[in-house]
Design an enzyme around this catalytic site. Structure first.
Site, PDB file in Angstrom:
ATOM      1  CG  ASP A   1      39.530  44.302  29.906  1.00 60.00           C
ATOM      2  OD1 ASP A   1      39.000  44.759  30.932  1.00 60.00           O
ATOM      3  OD2 ASP A   1      40.681  44.599  29.522  1.00 60.00           O
TER       4      ASP A   1
ATOM      5  CE1 TYR B   1      44.390  48.903  27.584  1.00 56.92           C
ATOM      6  CE2 TYR B   1      42.329  47.782  27.132  1.00 56.92           C
ATOM      7  CZ  TYR B   1      43.514  47.867  27.823  1.00 56.92           C
ATOM      8  OH  TYR B   1      43.814  46.919  28.769  1.00 56.92           O
TER       9      TYR B   1
ATOM     10  CE  LYS C   1      41.880  47.022  32.073  1.00 58.01           C
ATOM     11  NZ  LYS C   1      41.247  46.864  30.739  1.00 58.01           N
TER      12      LYS C   1
ATOM     13  CG  ASN D   1      54.471  36.382  29.202  1.00 56.61           C
ATOM     14  OD1 ASN D   1      54.147  35.191  29.256  1.00 56.61           O
ATOM     15  ND2 ASN D   1      54.646  37.116  30.279  1.00 56.61           N
TER      16      ASN D   1
END
Length: 336
Positions: A54, A59, A85, A238
């Site tokens: 991905d 990025y 994306k 996270n």
């Protein structure tokens, strides 16, 4: 848990490896990465059996897409799955400086939000150029949501809905240019809103269904399972707090989060289980989830992630976490 196990999206049957590679680090997230190191990381992922990658234009301000394409182009195209994306168009800007938006050495392109019909088609084509490929498999709408856009949310949401962003994605899928589309966000509420207006094949949910937090379980995860909308878990640590850093949601973790992580780690120690192994495996138990895509800075870290992902965990661990009030009682847990 088998790293190489292929799980298929209910809509369209696209197979993705249970463990994928999130490629933000290829764009130099927080720390720089050389071209050779980027190539070595993708090669290591391939050797481990990872076949889902991905990336995103954002990025490294296009750097990740360019590096991922260079690393994969020599391999048989049908042997792997790529997602990228839409939602930001990257425009040349010589004023870009190191460290912007967390990218250590971004390329001289600045992101501009645009979720309209024409922008989605343009973004898709630009990504193909950077990857050097004739197709991507999945397109995610990147970073749409109220927390992301604040007062501008209604404007950008209108671009995606009334402005034709979703319609462009439906066209690309109907023409066979992509096999699936959805949202790639840190806000589960945005996915819930999108499901009200569009049938999504899959979604990439970063950081909102993890060992640390399960608020999205009933309102979203279970809904996705019922609808046949596959979920890819991004940010299983996270932003790093579950992997030993002090980062949470890309910032220094607040005290309450640190204390909860310490409590999770204490229970894991009772069972001689690395916290990271529990964090990687927990979300995979939900029936909507098809893949987990942590990032990595180097091959050794990636191999460690794969080892944690495949480590057998005792059933008693999950029971103990529930008793301690650290895990939603309704959350599915991995089988022993």
């Amino acid at each position: 848990m088998d790293v190489t196990q292929a799980r298929r999206l209910p809509h369209g049957g696209l197979p993705v490896s249970a463990l994928g590679l999130g490629c933000a680090q290829l764009g130099g997230l927080y720390d720089p990465m050389t071209e050779l190191d980027a190539l070595a990381l993708v090669d290591a992922a391939w050797d481990l059996g990872i076949r889902y990658f991905d990336t995103a234009p954002y990025y490294g301000f296009t750097l990740s897409e360019r590096r991922l394409g260079a690393a994969l182009r020599a391999r048989a195209r049908d042997a792997y799955v790529i997602s990228t994306k839409v939602g930001r168009l990257m425009r040349p800007d010589p004023g870009v400086r190191p460290g912007e938006c967390g990218w250590a050495a971004p390329l001289p392109f600045r992101p501009h939000y645009d979720y309209t019909y024409d922008a989605v088609l343009r973004s898709h084509e630009d990504s193909l150029q950077r990857l050097g490929m004739d197709r991507v498999d999945i397109l995610y709408v990147h970073d749409i949501g109220r927390l992301t856009h604040g007062d501008m949310h209604a404007h950008y949401w209108n671009q995606l809905t009334e402005g034709g962003g979703f319609r462009a994605l439906e066209r690309l899928r109907a023409e066979g240019a992509i096999k699936a589309f959805g949202l790639g966000v840190n806000e589960w509420e945005a996915i819930a809103d999108a499901l009200d207006v569009c049938a999504l094949d899959c979604v990439l949910l970063a950081g909102r269904y993890t060992l640390l937090e399960q608020a999205s379980l009933a309102p979203l995860m279970d809904r996705c399972a019922r609808a046949g909308t596959s979920v890819v878990i991004g940010g299983p640590f996270n932003s790093g707090i579950l992997a030993g850093t002090n980062k949470f949601n890309y910032e220094d973790a607040p005290r309450a989060v640190v204390e909860r992580v310490q409590a999770l780690a204490a229970v894991c120690r009772e069972f001689d289980v690395p916290l990271q192994a529990a964090a990687l495996q927990f979300p995979m138990a939900h029936p909507a989830v098809v893949s987990c895509i942590p990032g990595a800075q180097h091959p050794a870290q990636l191999r460690q992630n794969a080892a944690w992902f495949g480590q057998p965990l005792p059933a008693g661990l999950w029971d103990a976490l529930r008793r301690a009030g650290l895990l939603d009682a309704a959350a599915p847990v991995p089988a022993p």
